[in-house]
Design an enzyme around this catalytic site. Structure first.
Site, short mmCIF file in Angstrom:
data_model
loop_
_atom_site.label_atom_id
_atom_site.label_comp_id
_atom_site.label_asym_id
_atom_site.label_seq_id
_atom_site.Cartn_x
_atom_site.Cartn_y
_atom_site.Cartn_z
N TYR A 35 0.82 -1.32 0.02
CA TYR A 35 0.12 -0.06 -0.13
C TYR A 35 0.98 1.31 0.03
CZ TYR A 35 -3.94 -3.24 1.18
OH TYR A 35 -4.99 -4.09 0.88
N LYS B 167 3.70 -15.64 2.26
CA LYS B 167 3.71 -16.10 1.04
C LYS B 167 4.94 -16.40 0.86
CE LYS B 167 1.40 -17.68 -2.65
NZ LYS B 167 0.55 -18.93 -2.69
N ASP C 293 -2.99 -18.11 1.30
CA ASP C 293 -4.13 -18.89 0.50
C ASP C 293 -4.55 -19.91 1.60
OD1 ASP C 293 -1.57 -20.19 0.38
OD2 ASP C 293 -1.96 -20.74 -1.73
N ASP D 61 -5.54 -6.87 5.61
CA ASP D 61 -6.59 -6.25 4.94
C ASP D 61 -7.83 -7.22 4.43
OD1 ASP D 61 -8.38 -4.08 4.03
OD2 ASP D 61 -7.40 -4.07 2.18
C1 IPM Z 1 -9.42 -1.11 5.81
C2 IPM Z 1 -9.95 -0.56 4.43
C3 IPM Z 1 -8.97 0.39 3.83
C4 IPM Z 1 -7.75 -0.45 3.62
C5 IPM Z 1 -9.41 1.27 2.49
C6 IPM Z 1 -10.56 1.87 2.73
C7 IPM Z 1 -7.97 2.07 1.92
O1 IPM Z 1 -10.34 -1.59 3.43
O2 IPM Z 1 -9.20 -0.18 6.68
O3 IPM Z 1 -9.29 -2.22 5.75
O4 IPM Z 1 -7.50 -1.12 2.61
O5 IPM Z 1 -6.83 -0.32 4.56
MG MG Z 2 -10.31 -3.21 4.49
#
Ligand code: IPM
Ligand code: MG
Length: 373
Positions: A147, A201, A233, A257
């Protein structure tokens, strides 16, 4: 904590954010009276609400307010329908949410998933697969991985006489980043059932190999914790097959996430999943950011349909981790439990066949919880 007066920033954001935040603040006011402390709550716009009010997803005043607060209580941001109207770097998810996570060094995201007995019917698994109940803590690394890694871009390239686009995201982790989140996870496991499953992974990714090595090494400092490694997975599958095998799941950013949403579905609904995002503890204070793990749910926004429980339970986590008010936190959690046991159900956890269940709105659920304190 010695101080009995606290400052928090309440950023409700978009979609269902404002209506679930309203219920959380309602509950907080009741708690305040009962326990005799004072919480100064200052509300400020963020997300599309920030763009509409001040031209930016994270307005300068909102950021300044966060800086002088003890913690941030956050709703949710993002309205996909409006995304095409601004460049992607300015959209709320990146410009507000990810920015705050990075800005405040909130590397540790805790997502406690619990399926209360009274909600067995809301779990997609058959009752015999629910064992004695599902109780998993997902510890998600929140400021690294794909991210945030650079390069991150979409570019035009030409190959074989053709021009097309190429998107690049980069997964990066350093040893110290893995170490610090591993310590958080081992410590959390020590206060629970003492089992830690580290997700990676490692059969494909360099990141996975490093992750596994570092977590194994950190694990030597915690001989009382049983450490197991699992490919992501397989973990996704195991969560469906036998969620009761998990206590703490340690995940890098993206895996956490994904798996936390999956785990939340097992616990009835994403509308039940609170989260705490913590930085480094400074003295006795841990600055934290507390938000429901679900999104803005624009389809049900403003209709009194959203489940406010994730927001209310996030408030309890805030009291516990940033304000040191453990008893008050437990009082909120037990009031939520009581409201559920009394049969209150928002649409996401309602099943017509359940006896004694009554379908309620966002506000009524908040009222029931406030009354149960
Ligand atoms: C979460 C959400 C966020 C993330 C999004 C909205 C950017 O899905 O907090 O899990 O991916 O972290
Ligand atoms: Mg999320």
């Amino acid at each position: 904590m010695s101080s009995s007066s606290f400052k928090i920033a309440a950023l409700a954001g978009d979609g269902i954010g404002p209506e679930v935040m309203r219920e959380a603040i309602k509950v907080l006011r009741v708690i305040e009276k009962k326990f005799g402390f004072k919480i100064e709550i200052t509300e400020a716009p963020v997300g599309w609400a920030g763009i509409d009010a001040a031209g930016k997803a994270l307005p300068d005043d909102t950021l300044a307010l966060c800086r002088k607060s003890d913690s941030i209580l956050f709703g949710s941001v993002g309205l996909p329908d409006r995304d095409p109207t601004i460049p992607k770097e300015q959209r709320p998810e990146r410009a507000a949410l990810l920015r705050i996570r990075k800005e405040f060094g909130l590397f540790a995201n805790l997502r406690p998933v619990q399926l209360p007995k009274a909600l067995a019917h809301a779990c997609p698994l058959r009752v015999e697969r629910q064992g004695d109940g599902i109780d998993v803590l997902v510890v998600r690394e929140l400021t690294g991985g794909m991210y945030f890694g650079q390069p991150k871009k979409t570019e035009e390239i030409s190959e074989g006489g053709k021009t097309f686009q190429r998107a690049i995201d980069t997964m990066v982790y350093t040893t110290p980043e893995i170490e610090r989140i591993a310590h958080v996870a081992f410590k959390a496991a020590a206060g629970r059932r003492k089992r830690l499953t580290s997700i990676d992974k490692a059969n494909v990714l360099e990141n996975g190999i490093l992750w596994r090595d570092v977590v194994t090494r950190v694990g030597k400092e915690y001989p009382g914790i049983t450490l197991e490694h699992m490919f992501v997975d397989n973990a996704a599958m195991q969560l469906m097959l036998k969620p009761t095998q998990f206590d703490v799941m340690l995940c890098e950013n993206m895996f956490g996430d994904i798996l936390s949403d999956e785990a939340a579905a097992l616990a009835g609904s994403l509308g039940m999943l609170p989260s705490a995002s913590l930085g480094v503890t400074a003295g006795e204070k841990t600055f934290g950011f507390y938000e429901p793990a679900g999104g803005t749910a624009p389809d049900i926004a403003g209709k009194n349909l959203a489940n406010p429980i994730a927001q209310i339970l996030s408030t309890a986590l805030m009291l516990r981790y940033s304000l040191g008010l453990n008893e008050a936190a437990a009082a909120i959690e037990s009031a939520v439990k009581k409201a559920i046991e009394a049969g209150n159900r928002t649409g996401d956890i309602f099943t017509a066949s359940e006896t004694g269940a009554k379908r309620v709105g966002t506000k009524e659920m908040g009222d029931a919880i406030a009354a149960a304190i």
